[in-house]
Enzyme design. Structure first.
Site, PDB file in Angstrom:
ATOM      1  N   LYS A  55       2.683   9.941   4.978  1.00 20.74           N
ATOM      2  CA  LYS A  55       1.246   9.993   5.291  1.00 20.74           C
ATOM      3  C   LYS A  55       1.041  10.574   6.683  1.00 20.74           C
ATOM      4  CE  LYS A  55      -0.028   6.121   2.388  1.00 20.74           C
ATOM      5  NZ  LYS A  55      -0.008   4.664   2.291  1.00 20.74           N
ATOM      6  N   GLN A  99      -1.052  -0.761   5.127  1.00 21.45           N
ATOM      7  CA  GLN A  99      -0.093  -0.549   4.044  1.00 21.45           C
ATOM      8  C   GLN A  99       0.187  -1.868   3.317  1.00 21.45           C
ATOM      9  OE1 GLN A  99       1.304   2.519   3.056  1.00 21.45           O
ATOM     10  NE2 GLN A  99       2.044   1.282   1.345  1.00 21.45           N
ATOM     11  N   ASP A 122      -8.886   3.627   1.963  1.00 22.78           N
ATOM     12  CA  ASP A 122      -8.209   3.210   0.725  1.00 22.78           C
ATOM     13  C   ASP A 122      -9.221   2.757  -0.324  1.00 22.78           C
ATOM     14  OD1 ASP A 122      -5.521   3.523   0.319  1.00 22.78           O
ATOM     15  OD2 ASP A 122      -4.926   1.709   1.404  1.00 22.78           O
TER      16      ASP A 122
END
Ligand code: NDP
Length: 289
Positions: A55, A99, A122
């Site tokens: 990422k 994460q 997200d």
């Protein structure tokens, strides 16, 4: 025997990232602001560490700023929440990603609820999940967004098609079902308590595997000509003793039956980061106005 087309998510994601790079450059030229994505990693889960590294690399390649916070596995929940609040208040940060999975002593829902919904790239905050559900503008979870992009590229309009999503997680199955509904599909969500799962799958024009069980969806569960999107990423022992990745769909059986299918790897996976970068630019645009 159907000729099965491979849906090349890797190539699609590369094209998307190249376009995004131009869009980011135009945004920076226009506003003087560089979109920033902050990623928080707690602990040393090896798969998560690889995702975070990828990422970061792809964020920089797109011309955006990458801010990484790596915290030890025993970090107290309050310290993670304090970091998220600091990132919420930081004008150089337009997207925040924590994460998952988090270590067991940390309540993931509490952390996700602390992220400013405007920076929730997200799309896991209940505000964004709710906005998606009622059809308002939202930041949409990246993997489901990538799946729908691949489907529209493969099929054009999805209106009226029977879609069966196997899996009902908040991360993949549920938001994907919402997106397919938005595309006017007739949507069925299947899960571990579904009766006659093979029969339910056989109804699908669009069949999605988002389960996390290697090759669970067999060839004879697939309607001939159906489009199959395999979200599953499962590591199994290969014949040579080394690990290899397989999806939730028995790929070798599906070939010759499905009209089109995403491979694992190289299908849905690369789309997730591309959509994350796209969400970060979207979030930056909305914040900068
Ligand atoms: P979860 O474990 O959160 O959810 C799995 C879902 O599958 C649950 O709804 C569960 O049902 C259902 N399920 C489990 N067993 C069965 C069964 N025997 N029959 C029918 N349904 C079953 O997983 P995620 O949604 O987070 O991930 C799913 C897969 O997608 C994983 O392989 C993961 O690695 C992969 N993934 C890939 C991404 C990518 O970038 N390509 C991103 C995110 C995930 P129930 O609710 O009843 O328990």
């Amino acid at each position: 025997m159907v000729e099965t087309r491979l849906i090349d998510g890797k190539a699609f994601a590369e094209t998307m990232r190249a376009r995004l790079k131009d869009d980011v450059a135009a945004f920076v030229a226009e506003t003087g602001v560089t979109p920033g994505l902050a990623v928080v990693l707690v602990g040393e889960d090896p798969a998560s560490a690889v995702y975070v590294r990828n990422k970061g690399k792809q964020t920089l390649e797109a011309g955006m700023a990458s801010i990484e916070h790596k915290l030890p596995a025993d970090t107290a929940q309050d310290d993670v929440l304090a970091l998220v609040r600091a990132l919420n208040a930081d004008d150089a940060v337009h997207g925040i990603l924590v994460q998952l999975p988090l270590p067991a002593h940390i309540d993931a829902q509490a952390v996700l609820a602390t992220i400013d919904p405007a920076k929730d790239v997200d799309g896991f905050h209940v505000v964004n999940a709710g906005r998606l559900a009622v059809g308002l503008e939202a930041l949409v979870p990246c993997t489901p967004l990538g799946c729908v992009m691949l489907l529209k590229d493969t099929l054009g309009s999805l209106a009226g098609l029977e879609a069966v999503v196997v899996g009902r997680s908040n991360i993949v199955g549920k938001p994907l079902a919402q997106l397919l509904l938005r595309e006017d599909c007739t949507v069925t969500i299947a899960h571990s308590r579904t009766r006659d799962l093979p029969g339910v799958c056989r109804r699908a024009d669009i069949l999605i595997g988002a389960v996390g069980r290697p090759e669970m969806i067999r060839g004879d569960w697939i309607k001939p000509g159906a489009t199959v999107i395999d979200v599953g990423i499962n590591r199994v022992a290969g014949a040579d003793g080394k690990g290899r990745l397989v999806g939730d769909v028995a790929f070798a059986e599906a070939k010759g039956i499905a009209g089109a299918i995403t491979p694992v790897p190289g299908g849905v996976g690369p789309m997730t980061i591309a959509c994350l970068l796209a969400n970060t630019l979207t979030a930056a645009r909305r914040q900068v106005g």
